[in-house]
Design a protein around this motif. Structure first.
Motif, PDB file in Angstrom:
ATOM      1  N   UNK A   1      -0.027  -6.087  -8.960  1.00 26.23           N
ATOM      2  CA  UNK A   1      -1.276  -5.440  -8.597  1.00 26.23           C
ATOM      3  C   UNK A   1      -2.054  -6.237  -7.561  1.00 26.23           C
ATOM      4  N   UNK A   2      -2.189  -7.536  -7.764  1.00 26.75           N
ATOM      5  CA  UNK A   2      -2.930  -8.345  -6.814  1.00 26.75           C
ATOM      6  C   UNK A   2      -2.298  -8.363  -5.441  1.00 26.75           C
ATOM      7  N   UNK A   3      -0.974  -8.485  -5.388  1.00 25.72           N
ATOM      8  CA  UNK A   3      -0.286  -8.483  -4.103  1.00 25.72           C
ATOM      9  C   UNK A   3      -0.447  -7.132  -3.407  1.00 25.72           C
ATOM     10  N   UNK A   4      -0.424  -6.050  -4.181  1.00 29.13           N
ATOM     11  CA  UNK A   4      -0.606  -4.721  -3.588  1.00 29.13           C
ATOM     12  C   UNK A   4      -2.014  -4.560  -3.023  1.00 29.13           C
ATOM     13  N   UNK A   5      -3.014  -5.104  -3.703  1.00 30.39           N
ATOM     14  CA  UNK A   5      -4.389  -5.031  -3.194  1.00 30.39           C
ATOM     15  C   UNK A   5      -4.514  -5.807  -1.885  1.00 30.39           C
ATOM     16  N   UNK A   6      -3.923  -6.996  -1.832  1.00 31.58           N
ATOM     17  CA  UNK A   6      -3.968  -7.782  -0.600  1.00 31.58           C
ATOM     18  C   UNK A   6      -3.322  -7.018   0.553  1.00 31.58           C
ATOM     19  N   UNK A   7      -2.170  -6.394   0.285  1.00 27.29           N
ATOM     20  CA  UNK A   7      -1.480  -5.633   1.328  1.00 27.29           C
ATOM     21  C   UNK A   7      -2.309  -4.439   1.780  1.00 27.29           C
ATOM     22  N   UNK A   8      -2.961  -3.755   0.836  1.00 31.05           N
ATOM     23  CA  UNK A   8      -3.768  -2.580   1.178  1.00 31.05           C
ATOM     24  C   UNK A   8      -4.967  -2.962   2.032  1.00 31.05           C
ATOM     25  N   UNK A   9      -5.616  -4.063   1.707  1.00 29.67           N
ATOM     26  CA  UNK A   9      -6.757  -4.509   2.512  1.00 29.67           C
ATOM     27  C   UNK A   9      -6.312  -4.938   3.906  1.00 29.67           C
TER      28      UNK A   9
ATOM     29  N   UNK B   1       0.852  -1.189   0.000  1.00 30.18           N
ATOM     30  CA  UNK B   1       0.000   0.000   0.000  1.00 30.18           C
ATOM     31  C   UNK B   1       0.883   1.231   0.000  1.00 30.18           C
ATOM     32  N   UNK B   2       0.857   1.976  -1.087  1.00 25.70           N
ATOM     33  CA  UNK B   2       1.681   3.167  -1.220  1.00 25.70           C
ATOM     34  C   UNK B   2       0.775   4.374  -1.132  1.00 25.70           C
ATOM     35  N   UNK B   3       0.294   4.683   0.075  1.00 19.09           N
ATOM     36  CA  UNK B   3      -0.682   5.736   0.283  1.00 19.09           C
ATOM     37  C   UNK B   3       0.009   6.923   0.947  1.00 19.09           C
ATOM     38  N   UNK B   4       0.143   8.065   0.240  1.00 18.46           N
ATOM     39  CA  UNK B   4       0.840   9.209   0.821  1.00 18.46           C
ATOM     40  C   UNK B   4       0.281   9.642   2.164  1.00 18.46           C
ATOM     41  N   UNK B   5      -1.020   9.440   2.405  1.00 16.23           N
ATOM     42  CA  UNK B   5      -1.609   9.852   3.682  1.00 16.23           C
ATOM     43  C   UNK B   5      -1.049   9.043   4.830  1.00 16.23           C
ATOM     44  N   UNK B   6      -0.598   7.824   4.560  1.00 14.57           N
ATOM     45  CA  UNK B   6      -0.033   6.981   5.602  1.00 14.57           C
ATOM     46  C   UNK B   6       1.371   7.435   5.974  1.00 14.57           C
ATOM     47  N   UNK B   7       2.127   7.947   5.007  1.00 15.73           N
ATOM     48  CA  UNK B   7       3.537   8.264   5.216  1.00 15.73           C
ATOM     49  C   UNK B   7       3.783   9.714   5.619  1.00 15.73           C
ATOM     50  N   UNK B   8       2.910  10.614   5.238  1.00 19.24           N
ATOM     51  CA  UNK B   8       3.133  12.028   5.519  1.00 19.24           C
ATOM     52  C   UNK B   8       3.235  12.281   7.014  1.00 19.24           C
ATOM     53  N   UNK B   9       4.289  12.982   7.409  1.00 15.64           N
ATOM     54  CA  UNK B   9       4.496  13.334   8.803  1.00 15.64           C
ATOM     55  C   UNK B   9       5.097  12.239   9.655  1.00 15.64           C
ATOM     56  N   UNK B  10       5.362  11.069   9.091  1.00 20.08           N
ATOM     57  CA  UNK B  10       5.947   9.964   9.849  1.00 20.08           C
ATOM     58  C   UNK B  10       7.473  10.062   9.838  1.00 20.08           C
ATOM     59  N   UNK B  11       8.095   9.328  10.756  1.00 21.44           N
ATOM     60  CA  UNK B  11       9.561   9.347  10.893  1.00 21.44           C
ATOM     61  C   UNK B  11      10.078   7.913  10.852  1.00 21.44           C
TER      62      UNK B  11
END
Length: 413
Positions: free
Chosen positions: A223-231, A1-11
């Motif tokens: 794509x399928x592996x990324x969907x599994x990780x995101x869920x 899951x490459x979601x910018x909202x998850x990473x923004x502001x993290x360290x």
């Protein structure tokens, strides 16, 4: 899951150990920084033989820590504070030596000491020669670290700098990025799919012709592996049924390895019931009617005639599974022309709720590539998504699934 909202502001505290794969860590830093994630790095003495402190400092825009006995560093940022100031500690590359020292609880340099002193989650990306990776000592060390809660991404299989081939290549930067985002999402608190179950299919199927040949396609499984990780990152309990790929198992998923379409169907049916099923696998439409039990030989009489029969339709079978049918069934339509029109017809024919249509014509580079352009078809409604990385597609689809399965959402269609 490459979601910018998850990473923004993290360290992230990144430990770079010694190995040719250290060059990938520079790309990982760049990818984290462009998503708003702060990175502080520990560079081991061996790591500094492969990448320079100046390169790491330029990309992190922060001090690069190297020496446990550096009085200036210790006065400004002691190793205890360094190990606990981040949201996550990432070791990439994680060498056989550093993994062994982590297992033994050693504290003989700054990296090992910080890893021993941290109270934050730790993610390792192993990288080493295939024989070192497969050695019982390394495998035992990995099992011990996993039992202690250390997360692992990779290693992948492929050609090595030493000339050998096999498992041991460090995961690619985007794969590590997805694993980082998944771990950070787990820490984020309430997850919209907590308590939900999901089934995802991924990769190609291999339909045997004889013991050494098969029918397949070019699907990479990304794509399928990324969907599994995101869920999974959003709290779902995910079963991933995958054909042969070189993708690492996504974190937090139960993975079922299969080869043929018939094996995939059996694994999917065994996984029911679930709340949502996403059928991303590129299943071969046909298989050979009679698989040869010995390798077929050239005998001068010309090529053999292969009689083909249709494979089972996994998507349609689950979409019509009666009481076991998931609340939300999602298919993928890989097309080379008239993408939306063909996908709408496929949705009606298969009986699924949504279809994710993507253009896989050769010019797009979708098969085997890192990006995708999709259209989400929900009944008469079509959402045209911009071209984005496959992790981005996965994150967006997982969010739409979470919205559809929310208690106030009503029916999935």
């Amino acid at each position: 899951m490459n979601d910018p909202r998850t990473l923004a502001g993290k360290r992230v505290l990144l430990v770079i150990a010694g190995g040719i794969a250290a060059y990938k860590s520079l790309e990982l830093i760049r990818r984290l920084r462009e998503r708003g994630c702060a990175v502080r790095a520990i560079l081991t003495a061996a790591g500094a033989r492969f990448v320079t402190p100046l390169s790491v400092q330029a990309l992190t825009e922060d001090t690069v820590y190297q020496d446990l006995w550096n009085l200036t560093d210790e006065s400004e940022m002691g190793h205890i504070q360094l190990s606990r100031s981040a949201d996550l500690v990432v070791v990439a590359p994680a060498t056989a030596d550093l993994l062994a020292r982590m297992t033994a609880g050693m504290a003989d340099d700054l990296a090992a000491t910080a890893l021993l002193a941290t109270d934050k989650p730790v993610l390792v990306a192993p990288a080493m020669n295939v024989r070192m990776w497969l050695h019982p000592a390394t495998q035992a060390n990995m099992e011990t670290l996993k039992a202690r809660g250390v997360r692992v991404v990779g290693p992948n299989e492929g050609d090595m700098a030493c000339g050998e081939h096999g498992p041991g290549r460090m995961a690619e930067p985007m794969e590590i990025l997805a694993a980082i985002a998944g771990l950070l999402a787990e820490q984020a608190g309430p997850r919209p799919l907590a308590g939900r179950t999901a089934l995802v299919t991924s990769g190609p199927t291999h339909e045997p012709i004889d013991p050494v040949r098969y029918i397949a396609n070019r699907s990479s499984g990304r794509q399928g592996h990324a969907i599994a990780a995101a869920l999974a990152a959003r709290g779902a309990r995910v079963t991933l049924v995958t054909g042969p790929t070189q993708q690492p198992d996504p974190p937090g998923c139960a993975v079922v390895q299969i080869e043929s379409a018939r094996e995939m169907l059996a694994a999917c049916e065994a996984s029911l019931p679930v709340d949502v099923a996403v059928f991303n696998a590129a299943v071969a439409d046909w298989r050979v009617a009679g698989e040869a039990d010995q390798k077929m030989k050239k005998d001068g009489g010309g090529p053999p005639t292969l009689s083909l029969v249709e494979n089972p339709d996994i998507l349609a079978t689950v979409a019509r599974a009666g009481a076991l049918r998931p609340a939300l069934v999602i298919g993928f339509a890989a097309e080379t022309r008239d993408v939306v029109a063909y996908a709408q017809a496929k949705r009606a024919r298969k009986g699924c709720d949504w279809i994710v249509a993507n253009d896989v014509s050769p010019a797009t580079g979708t098969f085997g590539g890192a990006e995708n352009t999709v259209h989400l078809i929900m009944g008469d409604k079509v959402e045209d998504w911009p071209r984005m990385g496959k992790d981005g597609v996965a994150a967006r689809l997982a969010d739409r699934i979470a919205e559809a399965l929310a208690p106030s959402a009503g029916t999935a269609q």
